[in-house]
Design a protein around this motif. Structure first.
Motif, PDB file in Angstrom:
ATOM      1  N   ARG A 171       0.822  -1.217   0.000  1.00  0.00           N
ATOM      2  CA  ARG A 171       0.000   0.000   0.000  1.00  0.00           C
ATOM      3  C   ARG A 171       0.860   1.274   0.000  1.00  0.00           C
ATOM      4  O   ARG A 171       0.380   2.347   0.335  1.00  0.00           O
ATOM      5  CB  ARG A 171      -0.955  -0.006   1.189  1.00  0.00           C
ATOM      6  N   ASN A 172       2.092   1.111  -0.416  1.00  0.00           N
ATOM      7  CA  ASN A 172       3.010   2.246  -0.479  1.00  0.00           C
ATOM      8  C   ASN A 172       2.727   3.061  -1.741  1.00  0.00           C
ATOM      9  O   ASN A 172       2.879   2.547  -2.855  1.00  0.00           O
ATOM     10  CB  ASN A 172       4.456   1.751  -0.485  1.00  0.00           C
ATOM     11  N   PRO A 173       2.340   4.329  -1.619  1.00  0.00           N
ATOM     12  CA  PRO A 173       2.025   5.137  -2.801  1.00  0.00           C
ATOM     13  C   PRO A 173       3.230   5.401  -3.699  1.00  0.00           C
ATOM     14  O   PRO A 173       3.065   5.782  -4.854  1.00  0.00           O
ATOM     15  CB  PRO A 173       1.494   6.450  -2.197  1.00  0.00           C
ATOM     16  N   HIS A 174       4.441   5.194  -3.176  1.00  0.00           N
ATOM     17  CA  HIS A 174       5.645   5.364  -3.993  1.00  0.00           C
ATOM     18  C   HIS A 174       5.933   4.127  -4.842  1.00  0.00           C
ATOM     19  O   HIS A 174       6.780   4.164  -5.729  1.00  0.00           O
ATOM     20  CB  HIS A 174       6.854   5.672  -3.104  1.00  0.00           C
ATOM     21  N   VAL A 175       5.229   3.039  -4.543  1.00  0.00           N
ATOM     22  CA  VAL A 175       5.412   1.786  -5.296  1.00  0.00           C
ATOM     23  C   VAL A 175       4.227   1.525  -6.220  1.00  0.00           C
ATOM     24  O   VAL A 175       4.385   1.166  -7.382  1.00  0.00           O
ATOM     25  CB  VAL A 175       5.607   0.596  -4.331  1.00  0.00           C
TER      26      VAL A 175
END
Length: 496
Positions: free
Chosen positions: A406-410
């Motif tokens: 749930r990482n927005p950078h991924v």
């Protein structure tokens, strides 16, 4: 006399606290390169992890705030929480950080030295012996075994048709346990036909025990835990679980001795039974050419029963929840099923492999709701990460798959259900971890994917899956396996 004893106790307590404090300070000095999460004296961050429904939220908050890695403590126990892809890859790929954390040892009374919690030569031995059980040739013949328990599963679901709402997870747990029993043990324990199955209840209780002990600073100590009622309940559950496994193993061993047939055996109704996971163990020999011991076989069967059915049940439940709330994805999956199967009713291994969109649906659901939301290892020696950065001996490393996914950078729009993201997704290594990764990845992931596809094809072919009339939100609980605290509630409407 009482006063002197009190003085001695107080002196010992002060000494222990000072030793723990000094050790903690030394650890922090060596981990200078990792942000420290503020906590309370002695108990550290224990209060923030007391509620399993808040654990994932807390981890996610930590990971966003500290950019993928932070240090915290639970009653002087040092832990690193990790979601940074580079550091995850280093930990999970390591051939020296293979020891599971102390949390897994809370399963020891049940699984003893099974592959999930063993390490070193014992783990390598089990991995070598069990790997052939998941060869595609074995998996292919299991597809036929899925048919009978799936028919019972569909009958159970038909009883829920047109209800305003029902929790689908308990029904699926019984279904996946039934499949595991028939494929791992080669027996039918009638788990779907009994409303209250003691084996299922015991497994569920053991899963909860592990998490409660992992995040309860007092219960994590055996000497304290053994004084609680929980310990005696656990011993009763372990006795039941072992008795079932031992009885099934002995029964199968006797059958094989009578029939002198190590490839296929005959069921009570005269039909041939495919080789089970248990059969492979009974045939195998150790490095000295001797048959495997009853204890070794039982602990590996118990491990597969535990690790196989509950994780798969969690995955199927959340896939259905996602499809209920995303009808476009459900319709596209159903269209693919009809195109691949045509008019035929029987599903083959080859056709399961052709369900590419359904596979993307499963992958996306596992991204949002990984069955095992975090994994943990323990350093048994001081290790060097890079550029002189070290991790001391005795540190627990927690890989938060949930936070990574749930990482927005991924992932773009990480909280949204978008199966098509896996169509052309060029994900960075170790940013998708529903089955862990590296040497200790999930040995049964291909088996799990087959069960999931087979179940979902049958459910979608027979029912339209609709959202619950009540709230569509799920309250996630980070137990040994990811659960919905308020249930995975959906509705079903018959397609016929």
């Amino acid at each position: 006399m009482f006063l002197s004893i009190s003085h001695v106790f107080l002196a010992v307590l002060v000494l222990l606290l000072s030793v723990c404090y000094r050790k903690s300070r030394n650890l922090k000095e060596k981990l200078w390169w990792i942000p420290i999460t503020p906590g309370y004296p002695i108990i550290g961050n224990a209060l923030e992890f007391a509620d399993t429904t808040k654990t994932l939220e807390t981890m996610n908050r930590y990971m966003l705030k500290y950019r993928g890695c932070c240090y915290f403590t639970l009653l002087f126990r040092p832990l690193l929480l990790i979601s940074d892809a580079k550091l995850c890859e280093w930990v999970l790929s390591s051939t020296t950080i293979l020891t599971k954390s102390i949390d897994y040892q809370f399963l020891y009374n049940w699984l003893e030295g099974g592959m999930l919690i063993s390490t070193g030569s014992e783990w390598r031995k089990a991995r070598r012996i069990l790997s052939p059980a998941f060869h595609f040739a074995i998996l292919e013949q299991f597809v036929e075994v899925f048919e009978s328990p799936t028919a019972i599963f569909l009958d159970c679901l038909r009883k829920q048709v047109d209800k305003d709402s029902f929790n689908v997870h308990p029904v699926i747990v019984n279904y996946t346990l039934d499949i595991i029993c028939r494929t791992a043990m080669g027996v039918d324990l009638k788990v779907q036909e009994e409303s209250q199955n003691d084996y299922v209840a015991a497994v569920d209780a053991m899963c909860k025990t592990v998490v409660e002990r992992a995040f309860n600073p007092l219960k994590s100590f055996d000497i304290i835990y053994r004084l609680t009622p929980d310990y005696y309940r656990e011993m009763r559950n372990v006795k039941l679980l072992h008795s079932v496994s031992n009885a099934v193993i002995q029964k199968r061993r006797n059958e094989m001795e009578r029939q002198k047939d190590t490839v296929e055996s005959v069921n009570d109704d005269g039909t041939k039974r495919k080789m089970a996971f248990l059969d492979l163990l009974l045939q195998s020999r150790d490095e000295h050419g001797q048959p495997l011991s009853q204890e070794f076989i039982r602990r590996e069967v118990d491990t597969f029963m535990f690790a196989g059915h509950d994780t798969t049940a969690s995955a199927i439940s959340f896939v259905l929840f996602c499809l209920a709330n995303h009808p476009d994805a459900q319709n596209e999956a159903l269209t693919e099923i009809k195109e691949v199967l045509g008019e035929q009713k029987k599903i083959s291994y080859k056709e399961l492999q052709q369900m590419k969109y359904l596979e993307m649906v499963i992958k996306e659901s596992l991204r949002l709701y990984p069955s095992v939301p975090f994994y943990s290892r323990k350093t048994t020696e001081e290790v060097v990460y890079e550029d002189g950065k070290v991790i001391p001996e005795g540190v627990t490393l927690i890989i938060s798959a949930y936070a990574i996914h749930r990482n927005p950078h991924v992932y773009e729009q990480p909280d949204k259900f978008i199966p098509s993201r896996f169509l052309n997704l060029e994900s960075k290594p170790f940013t998708y971890l529903p089955f862990s990764a590296g040497p200790r990845n999930c040995i049964g992931q291909k088996f799990a994917m087959l069960v999931m596809k087979f179940a979902l094809i049958n459910v979608l072919s027979n029912f339209e899956v609709l959202p619950s009339n009540s709230s569509c939100e799920v309250v996630l609980s980070a137990e040994t396996v990811l659960k919905a605290h308020n249930g995975v509630n959906i509705r079903l409407k018959s397609r016929t």
